[in-house]
Scaffold this motif. Structure first.
Motif, PDB file in Angstrom:
ATOM      1  N   ALA A 187       0.697  -1.271   0.020  1.00 28.04           N
ATOM      2  CA  ALA A 187       0.060   0.062  -0.131  1.00 28.04           C
ATOM      3  C   ALA A 187       0.862   1.144  -0.178  1.00 28.04           C
ATOM      4  N   GLY A 188       2.051   1.158   0.135  1.00 28.75           N
ATOM      5  CA  GLY A 188       2.876   2.223   0.079  1.00 28.75           C
ATOM      6  C   GLY A 188       3.221   2.626   1.605  1.00 28.75           C
ATOM      7  N   ASP A 189       2.934   2.365   2.622  1.00 28.94           N
ATOM      8  CA  ASP A 189       3.310   2.635   3.713  1.00 28.94           C
ATOM      9  C   ASP A 189       4.534   1.888   4.557  1.00 28.94           C
ATOM     10  N   LEU A 190       5.542   2.442   4.126  1.00 23.13           N
ATOM     11  CA  LEU A 190       6.855   1.805   4.157  1.00 23.13           C
ATOM     12  C   LEU A 190       7.430   1.798   5.695  1.00 23.13           C
ATOM     13  N   GLU A 191       7.093   2.723   6.535  1.00 28.75           N
ATOM     14  CA  GLU A 191       7.365   2.745   7.986  1.00 28.75           C
ATOM     15  C   GLU A 191       6.528   1.634   8.524  1.00 28.75           C
ATOM     16  N   ALA A 192       5.288   1.703   8.536  1.00 28.14           N
ATOM     17  CA  ALA A 192       4.679   0.735   9.395  1.00 28.14           C
ATOM     18  C   ALA A 192       4.743  -0.868   8.962  1.00 28.14           C
ATOM     19  N   GLY A 193       4.894  -0.971   7.585  1.00 19.63           N
ATOM     20  CA  GLY A 193       5.437  -2.211   6.924  1.00 19.63           C
ATOM     21  C   GLY A 193       6.745  -2.858   7.519  1.00 19.63           C
ATOM     22  N   VAL A 194       7.668  -1.878   7.528  1.00 18.20           N
ATOM     23  CA  VAL A 194       8.960  -2.277   7.954  1.00 18.20           C
ATOM     24  C   VAL A 194       8.812  -2.785   9.563  1.00 18.20           C
ATOM     25  N   GLU A 195       8.065  -1.821  10.058  1.00 25.70           N
ATOM     26  CA  GLU A 195       7.987  -2.008  11.741  1.00 25.70           C
ATOM     27  C   GLU A 195       7.333  -3.575  11.795  1.00 25.70           C
ATOM     28  N   HIS A 196       6.307  -3.826  11.164  1.00 25.96           N
ATOM     29  CA  HIS A 196       5.692  -5.065  11.345  1.00 25.96           C
ATOM     30  C   HIS A 196       6.755  -6.219  10.963  1.00 25.96           C
ATOM     31  N   LEU A 197       7.377  -6.080   9.734  1.00 28.95           N
ATOM     32  CA  LEU A 197       8.544  -7.173   9.380  1.00 28.95           C
ATOM     33  C   LEU A 197       9.425  -7.272  10.437  1.00 28.95           C
ATOM     34  N   GLY A 198      10.003  -6.023  10.981  1.00 27.47           N
ATOM     35  CA  GLY A 198      10.750  -6.147  11.841  1.00 27.47           C
ATOM     36  C   GLY A 198      10.467  -6.980  13.320  1.00 27.47           C
ATOM     37  N   GLN A 199       9.039  -6.649  13.695  1.00 25.15           N
ATOM     38  CA  GLN A 199       8.546  -7.558  14.647  1.00 25.15           C
ATOM     39  C   GLN A 199       8.626  -9.009  14.265  1.00 25.15           C
ATOM     40  N   ALA A 200       8.257  -9.469  13.461  1.00 25.45           N
ATOM     41  CA  ALA A 200       8.234 -10.741  12.640  1.00 25.45           C
ATOM     42  C   ALA A 200       9.550 -11.156  12.906  1.00 25.45           C
ATOM     43  N   LEU A 212      14.711  -1.826   6.854  1.00 27.21           N
ATOM     44  CA  LEU A 212      14.452  -2.600   7.637  1.00 27.21           C
ATOM     45  C   LEU A 212      15.491  -3.312   8.487  1.00 27.21           C
ATOM     46  N   LEU A 213      16.845  -3.370   7.886  1.00 24.92           N
ATOM     47  CA  LEU A 213      18.038  -3.730   8.765  1.00 24.92           C
ATOM     48  C   LEU A 213      18.283  -2.516   9.616  1.00 24.92           C
ATOM     49  N   LYS A 214      18.180  -1.451   9.132  1.00 24.12           N
ATOM     50  CA  LYS A 214      18.549   0.050   9.955  1.00 24.12           C
ATOM     51  C   LYS A 214      17.329   0.174  11.192  1.00 24.12           C
ATOM     52  N   LYS A 215      16.232  -0.339  10.937  1.00 25.44           N
ATOM     53  CA  LYS A 215      15.289  -0.206  12.187  1.00 25.44           C
ATOM     54  C   LYS A 215      15.002  -1.352  12.858  1.00 25.44           C
ATOM     55  N   LEU A 216      15.676  -2.520  12.643  1.00 30.43           N
ATOM     56  CA  LEU A 216      15.377  -3.594  13.237  1.00 30.43           C
ATOM     57  C   LEU A 216      16.025  -3.580  14.782  1.00 30.43           C
ATOM     58  N   PRO A 217      17.112  -2.814  15.039  1.00 30.02           N
ATOM     59  CA  PRO A 217      17.263  -2.960  16.466  1.00 30.02           C
ATOM     60  C   PRO A 217      16.354  -2.025  17.399  1.00 30.02           C
ATOM     61  N   GLU A 218      15.883  -1.022  16.823  1.00 35.45           N
ATOM     62  CA  GLU A 218      14.865  -0.149  17.490  1.00 35.45           C
ATOM     63  C   GLU A 218      13.507  -0.935  17.617  1.00 35.45           C
ATOM     64  N   VAL A 219      13.282  -1.618  16.635  1.00 32.47           N
ATOM     65  CA  VAL A 219      12.040  -2.508  16.513  1.00 32.47           C
ATOM     66  C   VAL A 219      12.027  -3.581  17.479  1.00 32.47           C
ATOM     67  N   SER A 220      13.259  -4.287  17.848  1.00 28.55           N
ATOM     68  CA  SER A 220      13.691  -5.321  18.496  1.00 28.55           C
ATOM     69  C   SER A 220      13.468  -4.899  20.116  1.00 28.55           C
ATOM     70  N   GLU A 221      14.126  -3.751  20.326  1.00 27.50           N
ATOM     71  CA  GLU A 221      14.241  -3.351  21.587  1.00 27.50           C
ATOM     72  C   GLU A 221      12.799  -2.909  22.257  1.00 27.50           C
ATOM     73  N   ARG A 222      11.879  -2.355  21.326  1.00 20.48           N
ATOM     74  CA  ARG A 222      10.710  -1.852  21.575  1.00 20.48           C
ATOM     75  C   ARG A 222       9.818  -2.858  21.898  1.00 20.48           C
ATOM     76  N   LEU A 223       9.774  -4.193  21.198  1.00 20.08           N
ATOM     77  CA  LEU A 223       9.101  -5.338  21.403  1.00 20.08           C
ATOM     78  C   LEU A 223       9.428  -6.008  22.549  1.00 20.08           C
ATOM     79  N   ARG A 224      10.885  -6.142  22.882  1.00 23.64           N
ATOM     80  CA  ARG A 224      11.249  -6.638  24.201  1.00 23.64           C
ATOM     81  C   ARG A 224      10.664  -5.732  25.387  1.00 23.64           C
TER      82      ARG A 224
END
Length: 156
Positions: free
Chosen positions: A88-101, A127-139
């Protein structure tokens, strides 16, 4: 036979010109509308509110880490949501969900390898850039939800 093709070509050209003229006329009438800019501003604020409320609820309810089926369902849901939002073009939210996965996946390297092969390079790098941030937020969310459940058990 050539006369009918020429006539058909001319008729198609005239029809195309008339259609284009109608589109230009309609666009001018739309822009002359005194409420046009007001409607545009309202639509943009509604979209911004919708996107901000969506980004606040990106995480959603977290599954029980001990329940394998719940974790698998959460993983699949995050992959699906991420793909849909990217499409749908929403890159931020899409990367956020993939990062959680990726964070909850047991085979992180294999999943990242598959994502690297299937995603465009700029999105994969995001995704690689945001992965540590998403991972820490999920934890942090998981720790917070574990603390809440322990407090609820203490009350009983």
């Amino acid at each position: 036979m050539d006369l009918s093709r020429a006539t058909l070509g001319i008729a198609a050209g005239i029809a195309g010109t008339l259609f284009l003229g109608y589109c230009v006329y309609f666009d001018q009438q739309r822009r002359k509308d005194p409420l046009y800019k007001k409607k545009i501003r309202e639509r943009r604020t509604q979209n911004a509110q919708h996107n901000s409320s969506r980004s606040r609820t990106i995480g959603g309810p977290l599954p029980d880490m001990n329940d394998h089926q719940a974790m698998q369902a959460f993983f699949l849901q995050q992959i699906q949501l991420g793909e849909e939002l990217l499409a749908a073009g929403d890159l931020e939210a899409g990367v956020e969900h993939l990062g959680q996965a990726v964070t909850v996946c047991g085979q992180t390297q294999q999943l990242l390898s598959v994502l690297q092969q299937t995603m465009p390079a700029p999105i994969f790098h995001l995704l690689l850039k945001k992965l540590p941030e998403v991972s820490e937020r999920l934890r942090a969310s998981m720790r917070a939800s574990a603390g809440v459940s322990l407090q609820e058990e203490d009350v009983e």
